[in-house]
Enzyme design. Sequence first.
Site, PDB file in Angstrom:
ATOM      1  N   ALA A  45      25.551 -27.135-156.872  1.00  0.00           N
ATOM      2  CA  ALA A  45      24.735 -28.126-157.563  1.00  0.00           C
ATOM      3  C   ALA A  45      25.470 -28.759-158.739  1.00  0.00           C
ATOM      4  O   ALA A  45      26.267 -28.112-159.426  1.00  0.00           O
ATOM      5  CB  ALA A  45      23.444 -27.477-158.056  1.00  0.00           C
ATOM      6  N   SER A  94      26.154 -23.595-159.987  1.00  0.00           N
ATOM      7  CA  SER A  94      26.745 -24.842-160.469  1.00  0.00           C
ATOM      8  C   SER A  94      28.145 -25.058-159.916  1.00  0.00           C
ATOM      9  O   SER A  94      28.974 -24.150-159.914  1.00  0.00           O
ATOM     10  CB  SER A  94      26.814 -24.840-161.998  1.00  0.00           C
ATOM     11  OG  SER A  94      27.564 -25.942-162.464  1.00  0.00           O
ATOM     12  N   CYS A  95      28.406 -26.291-159.501  1.00  0.00           N
ATOM     13  CA  CYS A  95      29.730 -26.672-159.001  1.00  0.00           C
ATOM     14  C   CYS A  95      30.803 -26.522-160.071  1.00  0.00           C
ATOM     15  O   CYS A  95      31.953 -26.222-159.774  1.00  0.00           O
ATOM     16  CB  CYS A  95      29.667 -28.115-158.495  1.00  0.00           C
ATOM     17  SG  CYS A  95      31.249 -28.835-158.029  1.00  0.00           S
ATOM     18  N   PHE A  96      30.422 -26.734-161.343  1.00  0.00           N
ATOM     19  CA  PHE A  96      31.427 -26.846-162.394  1.00  0.00           C
ATOM     20  C   PHE A  96      31.954 -25.514-162.908  1.00  0.00           C
ATOM     21  O   PHE A  96      32.850 -25.493-163.749  1.00  0.00           O
ATOM     22  CB  PHE A  96      30.878 -27.680-163.559  1.00  0.00           C
ATOM     23  CG  PHE A  96      31.188 -29.143-163.424  1.00  0.00           C
ATOM     24  CD1 PHE A  96      32.303 -29.694-164.016  1.00  0.00           C
ATOM     25  CD2 PHE A  96      30.385 -29.963-162.660  1.00  0.00           C
ATOM     26  CE1 PHE A  96      32.619 -31.026-163.868  1.00  0.00           C
ATOM     27  CE2 PHE A  96      30.673 -31.307-162.513  1.00  0.00           C
ATOM     28  CZ  PHE A  96      31.795 -31.843-163.116  1.00  0.00           C
ATOM     29  N   LYS A 143      37.346 -27.266-166.478  1.00  0.00           N
ATOM     30  CA  LYS A 143      37.170 -28.284-165.455  1.00  0.00           C
ATOM     31  C   LYS A 143      36.574 -29.561-166.042  1.00  0.00           C
ATOM     32  O   LYS A 143      35.523 -29.536-166.682  1.00  0.00           O
ATOM     33  CB  LYS A 143      36.253 -27.736-164.367  1.00  0.00           C
ATOM     34  CG  LYS A 143      36.062 -28.638-163.152  1.00  0.00           C
ATOM     35  CD  LYS A 143      35.298 -27.847-162.095  1.00  0.00           C
ATOM     36  CE  LYS A 143      35.077 -28.633-160.826  1.00  0.00           C
ATOM     37  NZ  LYS A 143      34.481 -27.785-159.771  1.00  0.00           N
TER      38      LYS A 143
END
Length: 246
Positions: A69, A130-132, A146
């Site tokens: 996400a 979370s993608c991050f 990132k």
Amino acid sequence: MELDLWLMQAMADDSFQRLFGANGCLWRFYSWSPSAISLGKNQNPEEIDRERCRADGVDVVVRPTGGRAVFHADELTYSFFAATELPNETIYRMVHETLQQALAGVGVEAEFCRTQPDFRARYASADSVSCFTASARYELQVDGRKLVGSAQRRHGNVILQHGSLPLSSRHRQISRYLAGASRELVEAVDAGMAEKTASLDEFTDAGYAELVPLIVSAAGTSAEEGARVLSQDDLERFGVSQVSIT
């Protein structure tokens, strides 16, 4: 997201090559209004509290690509489309090289992530929502954190790569929208976002309006015929006017 998927499918048509040339590619830049959470196409939608999102006026959408996400608030989002036989990893690096060059133009020295995590094991962890909080090889980092998160999808010889460059730290608020999350999980996600992610405003006052022309210029330097901004007539010939993006 619907338009990204439509453009990817349209790229397989001969009309694209007639309009842009056999070696042409397409970049798209956009931001989000209202803010939204995008889920990877294989992610469990039950991980997100849709009632909380609805109360805050936050949309929830599913990306055509995988991954985890992303909370899209203050950010520059890009999409890259090409009909190519080049390996996915090669495209991933080329696109990030273009973004890296543009960031250098506003004084931000971003570096490639040199390692590749075990994403299968990573996604098994509850705090991986979370993608991050994880970086793939060739994604862009500043001081080990990132700055650009990207994902890909290939259909035949057509590839879509799109990604998020946060302009402020609002992307870290994703923990607010986790469904049924314990305090411990929220704290773990918050800690991971603070430790592993960055936003552009930490390094420069430049934003969306300054970065997009720099990305276009950087993309043009690597193209045989340079880069040009599409007109409304170009878009209509390509059929974009036929797609609802409301």
